[in-house]
Write a protein that holds these residues in place. Sequence first.
Motif, PDB file in Angstrom:
ATOM      1  N   CYS A 146       4.977  -7.569   3.035  1.00  0.00           N
ATOM      2  CA  CYS A 146       4.140  -7.040   4.125  1.00  0.00           C
ATOM      3  C   CYS A 146       3.572  -8.125   5.033  1.00  0.00           C
ATOM      4  O   CYS A 146       2.998  -7.810   6.085  1.00  0.00           O
ATOM      5  N   LEU A 194       0.570  -3.701  10.223  1.00  0.00           N
ATOM      6  CA  LEU A 194      -0.216  -3.150   9.124  1.00  0.00           C
ATOM      7  C   LEU A 194      -1.596  -3.809   9.192  1.00  0.00           C
ATOM      8  O   LEU A 194      -1.696  -5.037   9.237  1.00  0.00           O
ATOM      9  N   LEU A 226      -1.925   0.886   4.202  1.00  0.00           N
ATOM     10  CA  LEU A 226      -1.053   1.311   3.102  1.00  0.00           C
ATOM     11  C   LEU A 226      -1.862   1.310   1.800  1.00  0.00           C
ATOM     12  O   LEU A 226      -2.499   0.313   1.462  1.00  0.00           O
ATOM     13  N   ILE A 277       7.896   0.835   8.422  1.00  0.00           N
ATOM     14  CA  ILE A 277       6.543   0.658   8.976  1.00  0.00           C
ATOM     15  C   ILE A 277       6.630  -0.105  10.299  1.00  0.00           C
ATOM     16  O   ILE A 277       5.970   0.224  11.277  1.00  0.00           O
ATOM     17  N   LEU A 293      -3.965  -3.243   3.416  1.00  0.00           N
ATOM     18  CA  LEU A 293      -3.107  -3.020   2.253  1.00  0.00           C
ATOM     19  C   LEU A 293      -4.016  -2.937   1.037  1.00  0.00           C
ATOM     20  O   LEU A 293      -4.657  -3.931   0.669  1.00  0.00           O
ATOM     21  N   SER A 333      -1.193  -7.797  12.952  1.00  0.00           N
ATOM     22  CA  SER A 333      -2.452  -7.078  13.175  1.00  0.00           C
ATOM     23  C   SER A 333      -3.461  -7.999  13.864  1.00  0.00           C
ATOM     24  O   SER A 333      -3.412  -9.216  13.709  1.00  0.00           O
TER      25      SER A 333
END
Length: 253
Positions: free
Chosen positions: A136, A94, A17, A87, A97, A143
Amino acid sequence: MTTPSTDPFDLRDRVILVTGASKGIGRAVSLALARQGATVILSGRRVPELEQVYDAIKAAGAPEPAIAPLNLESLHWDECQGLIDQIQTTFGRLDGLLHNAAHLHGLTPLSHFPIEEWYRTLQVNLNAPFLLTRCCLPLLMASRDASVLFSADSTGRKGKAYYGAYGVSKFAVEGLMQVMAEEVESNTPIRVNSLDPGWVDTALYHRIYPERAHADLPAPDAVCRPYLFLLGPGSRGLSGQAFSVREGGPWSE
Ligand SMILES: NC(=O)c1ccc[n+]([C@@H]2O[C@H](COP(=O)([O-])OP(=O)(O)OC[C@H]3O[C@@H](n4cnc5c(N)ncnc54)[C@H](OP(=O)(O)O)[C@@H]3O)[C@@H](O)[C@H]2O)c1
């Protein structure tokens, strides 16, 4: 199961992102990330500009990006949570970022600094990145290895007259980076760093020095390599560090 690549710039299968993806460094880095195989979530407040970046990525044959309209000036928890849910549903995690968006009022002495501009700058450059990062965290935790990268500025590492709320917000961002890096160091797959790109030929620079010649300034494309390195697998194990493009770093090796 595929063997992980040893190329530090291989960004395939990474979902990243990027805020402020509509122009300047954010646009250039988004395109570069996508060319290296990343799926980029393009965030910004102007959808037509984000659509142009989307089209450029598609035209380059890179993985299809996503668009996440967000105005950081008015960002609130519910809106953030809505994006995170999307998302989660689409990607499930994610891997990167990049807090790239920034607001700068222009060079002004503190004695004349407009109060509303002070609050606006700290909202866009500090409060919104904190809110977005906090929201987030569960996605970053999902991840294999995730990188959070804050955009720094030399005026946030040594105070400089007239940079006002912008300079102060960049000092605070370094603090946020350090606090978070220590908190996630031992028990999460997350690393956190900051990067000062140095002077770059963008709208932000021209807001600071409207009259100054800029023929010698690097274009945004010229500073992408350190961003790719710090958002990609090459920076695994590096955390809590304040990097600078001018000083060089592990990406130059
Ligand atoms: N350029 C330099 O010389 C330099 C030097 C040191 C550090 N930096 C840092 O590098 C980063 C990128 O700067 P840049 O030079 O590429 O600046 P830029 O060309 O002015 O781009 C800034 C980006 O932030 C977005 N943005 C601003 N306010 C926003 C808001 N309220 N909500 C959402 N997005 C917003 C802008 O979107 P809009 O298109 O909607 O305005 C744009 O995409 C910044 O963090 C800056 O501090 C730059």
